[in-house]
Design a protein around this motif. Structure first.
Motif, PDB file in Angstrom:
ATOM      1  N   PHE A  73     -38.064  -8.194  28.941  1.00 49.25           N
ATOM      2  CA  PHE A  73     -38.839  -6.957  29.020  1.00 49.25           C
ATOM      3  C   PHE A  73     -39.402  -6.771  30.426  1.00 49.25           C
ATOM      4  CE2 PHE A  73     -43.140  -5.090  28.773  1.00 49.25           C
ATOM      5  CZ  PHE A  73     -42.809  -3.806  28.374  1.00 49.25           C
ATOM      6  N   PHE A  74     -39.981  -7.831  30.987  1.00 50.20           N
ATOM      7  CA  PHE A  74     -40.538  -7.718  32.337  1.00 50.20           C
ATOM      8  C   PHE A  74     -39.448  -7.458  33.374  1.00 50.20           C
ATOM      9  CE2 PHE A  74     -44.485 -10.061  30.913  1.00 50.20           C
ATOM     10  CZ  PHE A  74     -45.327  -8.975  31.123  1.00 50.20           C
ATOM     11  N   ASN A  75     -38.279  -8.062  33.201  1.00 48.72           N
ATOM     12  CA  ASN A  75     -37.171  -7.758  34.108  1.00 48.72           C
ATOM     13  C   ASN A  75     -36.803  -6.282  34.035  1.00 48.72           C
ATOM     14  OD1 ASN A  75     -36.903 -10.372  35.071  1.00 48.72           O
ATOM     15  ND2 ASN A  75     -35.276 -10.937  33.656  1.00 48.72           N
ATOM     16  N   ALA A  76     -36.817  -5.720  32.818  1.00 48.07           N
ATOM     17  CA  ALA A  76     -36.490  -4.301  32.640  1.00 48.07           C
ATOM     18  C   ALA A  76     -37.548  -3.407  33.268  1.00 48.07           C
ATOM     19  CB  ALA A  76     -36.345  -3.983  31.148  1.00 48.07           C
ATOM     20  N   VAL A  77     -38.810  -3.837  33.205  1.00 50.35           N
ATOM     21  CA  VAL A  77     -39.897  -3.068  33.819  1.00 50.35           C
ATOM     22  C   VAL A  77     -39.766  -3.051  35.335  1.00 50.35           C
ATOM     23  CG1 VAL A  77     -42.401  -3.098  34.226  1.00 50.35           C
ATOM     24  CG2 VAL A  77     -41.521  -3.394  31.919  1.00 50.35           C
ATOM     25  N   GLY A  78     -39.164  -4.109  35.903  1.00 47.09           N
ATOM     26  CA  GLY A  78     -39.007  -4.191  37.343  1.00 47.09           C
ATOM     27  C   GLY A  78     -39.864  -5.256  37.987  1.00 47.09           C
ATOM     28  N   LEU A  79     -40.501  -6.089  37.159  1.00 42.88           N
ATOM     29  CA  LEU A  79     -41.301  -7.190  37.676  1.00 42.88           C
ATOM     30  C   LEU A  79     -40.359  -8.328  38.089  1.00 42.88           C
ATOM     31  CD1 LEU A  79     -44.437  -7.213  37.695  1.00 42.88           C
ATOM     32  CD2 LEU A  79     -44.325  -8.775  35.762  1.00 42.88           C
ATOM     33  N   ASN A  80     -40.647  -8.960  39.203  1.00 44.47           N
ATOM     34  CA  ASN A  80     -39.837 -10.095  39.639  1.00 44.47           C
ATOM     35  C   ASN A  80     -40.156 -11.322  38.794  1.00 44.47           C
ATOM     36  OD1 ASN A  80     -38.460  -8.849  41.822  1.00 44.47           O
ATOM     37  ND2 ASN A  80     -40.264  -9.067  43.106  1.00 44.47           N
ATOM     38  N   TYR A 181     -50.933  -9.276  32.184  1.00 39.93           N
ATOM     39  CA  TYR A 181     -51.800  -9.222  31.006  1.00 39.93           C
ATOM     40  C   TYR A 181     -51.900  -7.799  30.456  1.00 39.93           C
ATOM     41  CZ  TYR A 181     -55.773  -8.882  27.990  1.00 39.93           C
ATOM     42  OH  TYR A 181     -56.555  -8.579  26.911  1.00 39.93           O
ATOM     43  N   GLU A 182     -52.149  -6.837  31.325  1.00 37.95           N
ATOM     44  CA  GLU A 182     -52.395  -5.470  30.859  1.00 37.95           C
ATOM     45  C   GLU A 182     -51.161  -4.868  30.204  1.00 37.95           C
ATOM     46  OE1 GLU A 182     -53.988  -3.691  34.439  1.00 37.95           O
ATOM     47  OE2 GLU A 182     -56.033  -3.914  33.691  1.00 37.95           O
ATOM     48  N   ILE A 183     -49.977  -5.213  30.693  1.00 37.24           N
ATOM     49  CA  ILE A 183     -48.753  -4.723  30.058  1.00 37.24           C
ATOM     50  C   ILE A 183     -48.591  -5.356  28.680  1.00 37.24           C
ATOM     51  CG2 ILE A 183     -46.231  -4.712  30.180  1.00 37.24           C
ATOM     52  CD1 ILE A 183     -46.483  -4.480  33.220  1.00 37.24           C
ATOM     53  N   LEU A 184     -48.762  -6.681  28.613  1.00 40.68           N
ATOM     54  CA  LEU A 184     -48.657  -7.362  27.323  1.00 40.68           C
ATOM     55  C   LEU A 184     -49.689  -6.823  26.338  1.00 40.68           C
ATOM     56  CD1 LEU A 184     -48.250 -11.085  28.481  1.00 40.68           C
ATOM     57  CD2 LEU A 184     -46.463  -9.625  27.511  1.00 40.68           C
ATOM     58  N   GLU A 185     -50.905  -6.612  26.820  1.00 40.02           N
ATOM     59  CA  GLU A 185     -51.974  -6.127  25.946  1.00 40.02           C
ATOM     60  C   GLU A 185     -51.622  -4.770  25.344  1.00 40.02           C
ATOM     61  OE1 GLU A 185     -56.800  -5.572  26.279  1.00 40.02           O
ATOM     62  OE2 GLU A 185     -55.547  -4.661  27.821  1.00 40.02           O
ATOM     63  N   ARG A 186     -51.074  -3.888  26.158  1.00 34.20           N
ATOM     64  CA  ARG A 186     -50.738  -2.540  25.662  1.00 34.20           C
ATOM     65  C   ARG A 186     -49.646  -2.593  24.603  1.00 34.20           C
ATOM     66  NH1 ARG A 186     -52.625   1.965  28.219  1.00 34.20           N
ATOM     67  NH2 ARG A 186     -53.912   1.614  30.079  1.00 34.20           N
TER      68      ARG A 186
END
Length: 319
Positions: A73-80, A181-186
């Protein structure tokens, strides 16, 4: 992806929860980075590995199921991130980019609980921070991962894979930890689960051109967060259900219960984050994502979109 056994090389390191091996990149992984092969163990313990050290069959698989769905999911968001892919031939293993770890753990908290209360006795349990609090802990099991200040960390002048951990890098690490954290929380909030806190770690990748990249690494799973359905601590579904037992109190019945809870959270994580990733798969790197807490926030988000220049308003996905 199907991994050939011949691609797995010599053991690099082994810890209490995983083994890390060299891995031969045959060019099919879409990256020129040096890769490693990580196998997660079935070990479970509490208190810096000092209490109730047991084998929980299937734990390594559950860890990889949970963590890989989040990192995808984080890779798809664009986070390294360091995560590359799971091994279809081994349910407790995955391939990652080889990185050197920054020797700290970041604990990001929305709700005051756990060790935070011992360090801050004037703050009542359950207090909700308007902005998440980020703690820096140096990795030192013998001293129970003591809390460090930003200034203490900067003064160490750590050099990780050629990257000096100075004020600028520390500031970036803190901002990334809070963002994670904020992405996971949402996402969890969408089903009325409160992400109370989460522990994250970062590493540094250095490519063949000596470019250095800070990446989210290691594992995010049911051992690294606190998760309260409907914000109710009594319904917690994280590793705290194991930590509450004193040495010698854990029996096979408790192990079975903990495994079932971990598996249920893993199933929910795969479904929840897999759905969000599916929504993101069609986006390009130029896409703009607006994260909303609920459908009631969409009118406000629409007003925000209208204020942006036309070329930036072609692709919007609301969450």
């Amino acid at each position: 992806m199907d991994i050939n056994v011949s691609q797995i090389g010599d053991l690099i390191s082994e810890g209490k929860t995983k083994r890390v091996f060299h891995f031969k990149n045959d060019g099919s992984f879409g990256t020129d980075s040096e890769l490693v092969y990580i196998t997660n163990k079935d070990n479970i313990s509490a208190g810096d590995n000092s209490r109730n050290r047991r084998i929980m069959d299937g734990k390594g698989r559950i860890t990889v199921e949970t963590s890989s769905s989040i990192f995808k999911f984080f890779n798809a968001v664009g986070l390294n991130t360091a995560f590359v892919c799971r091994d279809n031939n081994s349910d407790n293993s995955f391939v990652a980019k080889h990185c050197l770890m920054v020797p700290i753990e970041l604990v990001v908290r929305r709700i005051a609980t756990g060790t935070f209360l011992a360090l801050n006795p004037d703050i009542p349990e359950g207090h909700r921070f308007e902005s998440p609090v980020v703690e820096i802990h140096i990795k030192d099991d013998a001293n129970h991962d003591p809390l460090w200040s930003i200034e203490t960390l900067v003064k160490q002048k750590f050099i990780i894979n050629g990257l000096l951990v100075d004020e600028v890098v520390v500031d970036k690490i803190l901002k990334l930890a809070k963002l994670v954290y904020e992405i996971l929380e949402r996402v969890w909030h969408s089903i009325d689960y409160q992400l109370v806190d989460v522990k994250v770690e970062f590493g540094v990748i250095c490519d063949e051109n000596h470019n250095k990249t800070l990446v989210l690494a290691d594992i995010i799973d049911n051992e690294t967060w606190r998760l309260w359905p409907f914000g109710d601590k009594k319904q917690m579904v994280d590793k705290q259900i194991y930590r509450v037992y004193k040495e010698g109190e854990v029996d096979d019945k408790i192990i079975d219960h903990v495994r079932n809870v971990f598996q249920n959270v893993s199933n929910l994580t795969q479904k929840l984050f897999g759905l969000q990733k599916h929504k993101l798969d069609f986006l390009t790197k130029e896409s703009i994502i607006v994260l909303t807490g609920s459908e009631s926030c969409i009118p406000l988000a629409n007003n925000f979109v209208k204020q942006l220049e036309t070329e930036f308003s072609k692709r919007f996905v609301f969450y």
